[in-house]
Design an enzyme around this catalytic site. Structure first.
Site, PDB file in Angstrom:
ATOM      1  N   GLY A  46       0.878  -1.022  -0.060  1.00  0.00           N
ATOM      2  CA  GLY A  46      -0.005   0.106  -0.033  1.00  0.00           C
ATOM      3  C   GLY A  46       1.043   1.249   0.042  1.00  0.00           C
ATOM      4  N   GLN A  51       3.077  10.008   1.118  1.00  0.00           N
ATOM      5  CA  GLN A  51       4.329   9.309   1.081  1.00  0.00           C
ATOM      6  C   GLN A  51       5.269   9.702   0.208  1.00  0.00           C
ATOM      7  OE1 GLN A  51       2.578   5.518   2.218  1.00  0.00           O
ATOM      8  NE2 GLN A  51       4.314   5.241   3.250  1.00  0.00           N
ATOM      9  N   CYS A  95       5.691   0.219   7.356  1.00  0.00           N
ATOM     10  CA  CYS A  95       5.246   1.383   6.610  1.00  0.00           C
ATOM     11  C   CYS A  95       6.666   1.754   5.806  1.00  0.00           C
ATOM     12  CB  CYS A  95       4.985   2.681   7.400  1.00  0.00           C
ATOM     13  SG  CYS A  95       4.722   3.951   6.598  1.00  0.00           S
ATOM     14  N   LEU A  96       6.356   1.882   4.258  1.00  0.00           N
ATOM     15  CA  LEU A  96       7.481   2.355   3.632  1.00  0.00           C
ATOM     16  C   LEU A  96       8.019   3.733   3.825  1.00  0.00           C
ATOM     17  CD1 LEU A  96       5.850   1.306  -0.070  1.00  0.00           C
ATOM     18  CD2 LEU A  96       7.323   0.141   1.255  1.00  0.00           C
ATOM     19  N   HIS A 137      -4.551   1.777   7.523  1.00  0.00           N
ATOM     20  CA  HIS A 137      -3.325   2.171   7.483  1.00  0.00           C
ATOM     21  C   HIS A 137      -3.187   3.409   6.656  1.00  0.00           C
ATOM     22  CE1 HIS A 137       1.139   1.678   8.005  1.00  0.00           C
ATOM     23  NE2 HIS A 137       1.098   2.305   6.866  1.00  0.00           N
ATOM     24  N   GLU A 138      -3.400   3.155   5.394  1.00  0.00           N
ATOM     25  CA  GLU A 138      -3.359   4.024   4.120  1.00  0.00           C
ATOM     26  C   GLU A 138      -4.353   5.413   4.343  1.00  0.00           C
ATOM     27  OE1 GLU A 138      -0.798   3.691   2.713  1.00  0.00           O
ATOM     28  OE2 GLU A 138      -0.544   1.770   3.058  1.00  0.00           O
ATOM     29  N   HIS A 141      -2.765   7.644   6.723  1.00  0.00           N
ATOM     30  CA  HIS A 141      -1.622   8.598   6.144  1.00  0.00           C
ATOM     31  C   HIS A 141      -2.232   9.921   5.510  1.00  0.00           C
ATOM     32  CE1 HIS A 141       2.144   6.713   6.076  1.00  0.00           C
ATOM     33  NE2 HIS A 141       1.624   5.466   5.628  1.00  0.00           N
TER      34      HIS A 141
HETATM   35 NI    NI Z   1       2.501   3.594   5.498  1.00  0.00          NI
END
Ligand code: NI
Length: 183
Positions: A46, A51, A95-96, A137-138, A141
């Site tokens: 995701g 991000q 998380c990226l 989660h997304e 963000h």
């Molecule tokens: Ni994340």
């Protein structure tokens, strides 16, 4: 299509509430295809627009069970949780934007999410399992919230400390890298 650099925590842009998308124009479509490419390249399941530094309410996901399964790309514009279950689920999240850090987070086990698809049509889907965790989660963000915000302050500070160190090391490694000759 292009891979865009992923912002690393801590970064003020990851703490901002993102703006709704008014209309799905060429820029938004390019953003979505770049986000897919960036997510698959990372690799991740995701990615949210902030991000990659775009403070708009767009997320992409692919929660296909294994590499052998067909890809299941989903892009959501202006996603909104319209229902959540009372029963909760604990899932280990990463998380990226916070690489190498993983922690258990408790969230509603099932959610229904309303969103606009890339053709501008209103959609609503029921999510459970990994997709339920991922979509929550997304969407977090888009509201400037990271999974580490669910942890205690001590744990969060420790992770942020490690991330600051990693960012410094990466910046140093970059400046040591040989530069192509410029004419
Ligand atoms: Ni994340």
């Amino acid at each position: 299509m292009a891979i865009r650099p992923i912002l690393m925590h801590p970064d003020p842009r990851l703490k901002k509430r993102c703006d709704p998308v008014e209309n799905i124009d060429g820029d938004i479509r390019t953003l979505i295809s770049d986000m897919f490419e960036t997510m698959y390249d990372a690799p991740g399941i995701g990615l949210a627009a902030p991000q990659v530094g775009s403070l708009v309410r767009v997320i992409v996901m692919d929660c296909a069970k294994s590499e052998n399964d067909d890809p299941e790309p989903i892009a959501m514009v202006n996603p909104q949780v319209v229902w959540e279950s009372d029963d909760l689920n604990i899932h280990e999240e990463g998380c990226l934007s916070i690489p190498e850090e993983y922690n258990d987070v408790e969230r509603p086990a099932q959610v229904r999410v309303a969103y606009t698809d890339t053709d501008g049509a209103a959609q609503e889907i029921a999510c459970d399992g990994l997709l339920a965790t991922c979509v929550q989660h997304e969407i977090d963000h888009l509201n400037g919230k990271l999974f580490i915000d669910y942890l205690g302050p001590m744990k969060r500070q420790m992770i942020t400390g490690r991330m600051k160190k990693r960012k410094k090391e990466r910046a140093a490694a970059k400046s040591d890298a040989p530069r192509p000759n410029r004419a």
